[in-house]
Structure formats: structure tokens, C-alpha cells
Scaffold this motif. Structure first.
Motif, PDB file in Angstrom:
ATOM      1  N   VAL A 153       0.840  -1.192   0.000  1.00 24.11           N
ATOM      2  CA  VAL A 153       0.000   0.000   0.000  1.00 24.11           C
ATOM      3  C   VAL A 153       0.877   1.244   0.000  1.00 24.11           C
ATOM      4  CG1 VAL A 153      -1.722   1.317   1.301  1.00 24.11           C
ATOM      5  CG2 VAL A 153      -1.863  -1.169   1.218  1.00 24.11           C
ATOM      6  N   HIS A 154       1.960   1.178   0.788  1.00 24.97           N
ATOM      7  CA  HIS A 154       2.823   2.355   0.918  1.00 24.97           C
ATOM      8  C   HIS A 154       4.205   1.923   1.358  1.00 24.97           C
ATOM      9  CE1 HIS A 154       4.168   6.394   1.797  1.00 24.97           C
ATOM     10  NE2 HIS A 154       4.409   6.076   3.062  1.00 24.97           N
ATOM     11  N   LYS A 166      -3.621  -3.705   7.091  1.00 27.83           N
ATOM     12  CA  LYS A 166      -4.658  -2.732   7.392  1.00 27.83           C
ATOM     13  C   LYS A 166      -6.053  -3.340   7.460  1.00 27.83           C
ATOM     14  CE  LYS A 166      -1.735   0.431   7.751  1.00 27.83           C
ATOM     15  NZ  LYS A 166      -1.456   0.932   9.114  1.00 27.83           N
ATOM     16  N   LYS A 184      -8.215   0.142  -1.448  1.00 22.08           N
ATOM     17  CA  LYS A 184      -6.791   0.098  -1.800  1.00 22.08           C
ATOM     18  C   LYS A 184      -6.605   0.412  -3.282  1.00 22.08           C
ATOM     19  CE  LYS A 184      -2.759  -1.749  -3.104  1.00 22.08           C
ATOM     20  NZ  LYS A 184      -2.326  -2.170  -4.447  1.00 22.08           N
ATOM     21  N   ILE A 187      -6.988   4.144  -3.703  1.00 17.43           N
ATOM     22  CA  ILE A 187      -5.846   4.902  -3.208  1.00 17.43           C
ATOM     23  C   ILE A 187      -4.712   4.882  -4.224  1.00 17.43           C
ATOM     24  CG2 ILE A 187      -4.002   4.903  -1.459  1.00 17.43           C
ATOM     25  CD1 ILE A 187      -6.086   4.044   0.584  1.00 17.43           C
ATOM     26  N   ARG A 195      -2.069  10.818  -2.189  1.00 17.71           N
ATOM     27  CA  ARG A 195      -1.910   9.501  -1.579  1.00 17.71           C
ATOM     28  C   ARG A 195      -1.103   9.597  -0.279  1.00 17.71           C
ATOM     29  NH1 ARG A 195      -0.774   7.124  -5.830  1.00 17.71           N
ATOM     30  NH2 ARG A 195       1.491   7.300  -5.820  1.00 17.71           N
ATOM     31  N   LEU A 199      -2.590   8.433   3.366  1.00  9.34           N
ATOM     32  CA  LEU A 199      -1.920   7.349   4.088  1.00  9.34           C
ATOM     33  C   LEU A 199      -1.426   7.814   5.455  1.00  9.34           C
ATOM     34  CD1 LEU A 199       0.113   5.701   1.178  1.00  9.34           C
ATOM     35  CD2 LEU A 199      -1.883   4.771   2.342  1.00  9.34           C
ATOM     36  N   PHE A 203      -3.810   6.020   7.846  1.00 12.00           N
ATOM     37  CA  PHE A 203      -3.101   4.767   8.096  1.00 12.00           C
ATOM     38  C   PHE A 203      -2.029   4.932   9.171  1.00 12.00           C
ATOM     39  CE2 PHE A 203      -5.186   4.031   4.189  1.00 12.00           C
ATOM     40  CZ  PHE A 203      -5.318   2.656   4.037  1.00 12.00           C
TER      41      PHE A 203
END
Length: 238
Positions: A153-154, A166, A184, A187, A195, A199, A203
Motif C-alpha cells: 500500500v505504501h 490494514k 486500496k 488509493i 496519496r 496514508l 493509516f
């Protein structure tokens, strides 16, 4: 090794009883995915049977070294099996015009990214193709595969954040898992800074002021970016 992992090991070793028990214990999970495909003209019980096939495939392929909940891992497999059935059976057909738009969008996106040095927004691609954003989204989503729970995701400081990190691990909330997978995908379409803000905000639980300090903008700018993205996400989900 917990009880579920023990059953998976037995099933992979050939125990039919273990497979049947795993299916029995995950019936609620299968139904939670089936409900995502209601109003498609198919009997829910038929879709449940297809979902069960996806679960069985997941049992055979599940790697006990993943150290994640089996139910979380199984969702994309069940969902993918149902999607394949619907597509193969003709209920979900991607028309030639949609396919052509999706192909043109890919090339237009690549060209715009090369020209601007960043990922283009959906609005920019739609404008380049001379179509509306909703039409573009439908075309792009029509050929999209099920997302892997182990996709990144990141990754900002060298430590990757995976989608599976997550996911809500509560057994009773498996409906949310499918929505998070869709989130997801969404994003991934945001601009780099958008983004980054989302995040860090949702997140990493950082405040707008903290984000502003880290990325070198004002708190007001962070607030505007957040509001813009949330508005876009609401529109896309609806």
C-alpha cells in the motif's frame, strides 16, 4: 499452530474431513462475499457453491508461513472465483467499446505521466480521451483483477505497508474486507501527494499539522487535499 492451521495442514495432506470442516467453519465468510454480488440475476445458493470452490482452492494453496488469518487470505480467492464464473457465464461482459477505452486510457495515462513527470489524475485522462470520468472509471474497473492482500500500500521509509496489515481481523466483520480491497485500488489512483496525505492521515493516524510539517506545506493545504480526496472517494463509492 492454532486449530485452523492444523485443519489446513490436514486438508493439504489429503483429509477430506478437514476440508469439509473448514468449509463449514467459513460459511459465513463465503456468504459475506456472495452478498456483494446480489441483484445480478443469479441464485445466491449457486453463487455460494462457486464461492465454496474458491475457498477449497484457497485451502490447497494457503501457505502456513504467512502468519495471517486464513479467513482474511481467503476473501480475494472466493471473490475472484465468483467473478470468473459471472464473466464466463456471460452475466458480466466487458463490451468492445469499454475494452477500447481501457486500452486508450492506459496509453494516454502513460503519455501524460511521461510528459508531466507524475501520475495523471482520472480527470486528466478523461479530458485527454474526451470522455466523462464515470465512463473512464467503469472502463478501467472492468478489466481490473482482484487485488493481492500482500501487495504494498505504501513504502516511504523503507518499511513496506501491506494491504493485509490494514485489514480488520475480526471474524464478524468480513464484509469490510472486500470494501477495504476496493479502497486500496482507489488509493493507488491518487496523485502522489494526495496519496501521501491520506496514508499519513488515516493509516498512520497523524494530525493535519504533523503532516503539514513533514511534507512542507501548510495545515490549510493538507485540509484542502484531504477534503478533495474524501469527496472524490465518496463519489466513486456511490
Amino acid at each position: 499452530m492454532d486449530a485452523t492451521y492444523a485443519l489446513i495442514q490436514q486438508a493439504q495432506d489429503g483429509s477430506q474431513e478437514a476440508k469439509e470442516r473448514l468449509v463449514q467453519e467459513n460459511m459465513g465468510l463465503i456468504w459475506s462475499v456472495v452478498r456483494k454480488f446480489t441483484n445480478r440475476g443469479y441464485d445466491a445458493d449457486d453463487l455460494f457453491q462457486i464461492g465454496s470452490i474458491g475457498l477449497l482452492k484457497c485451502i490447497n494453496k494457503f501457505d502456513l508461513n504467512y502468519q495471517v488469518k486464513f479467513s482474511t487470505y481467503a476473501v480475494p480467492m472466493i471473490m475472484g472465483e465468483i467473478k470468473r464464473f459471472l464473466r464466463d457465464d456471460g452475466m458480466i461482459k466487458v463490451s468492445r467499446p469499454l475494452k477500447e477505452i481501457a486500452i486508450k486510457a492506459k496509453y494516454a495515462g502513460d503519455a501524460l505521466a511521461k510528459k508531466s513527470g507524475r501520475q495523471p489524475t482520472l480527470s486528466e485522462i478523461a479530458e485527454e480521451l474526451g470522455i466523462e470520468v464515470p465512463e473512464l472509471v467503469v472502463a478501467m474497473e472492468s478489466g481490473m483483477d482482484v487485488e493481492s492482500l500482500h501487495s504494498t500500500v505504501h513504502q516511504g521509509d523503507g518499511t513496506p505497508v501491506y494491504l493485509i496489515d490494514k485489514l480488520d481481523q475480526n471474524e464478524g466483520e468480513s464484509d469490510n474486507i472486500v470494501d477495504i480491497i476496493a479502497l486500496k485500488q482507489m488509493i493507488g489512483k491518487l496523485e502522489s501527494r494526495e496519496r501521501q496525505v491520506i496514508l499519513m492521515r488515516y493509516f498512520q493516524d497523524k494530525t493535519q499539522s504533523e503532516i503539514a510539517g513533514e511534507i512542507g506545506v501548510s495545515q490549510v493545504q493538507v485540509s484542502r487535499i484531504e477534503k478533495k480526496v474524501l469527496k472524490m472517494m465518496r463519489e466513486m463509492f456511490v
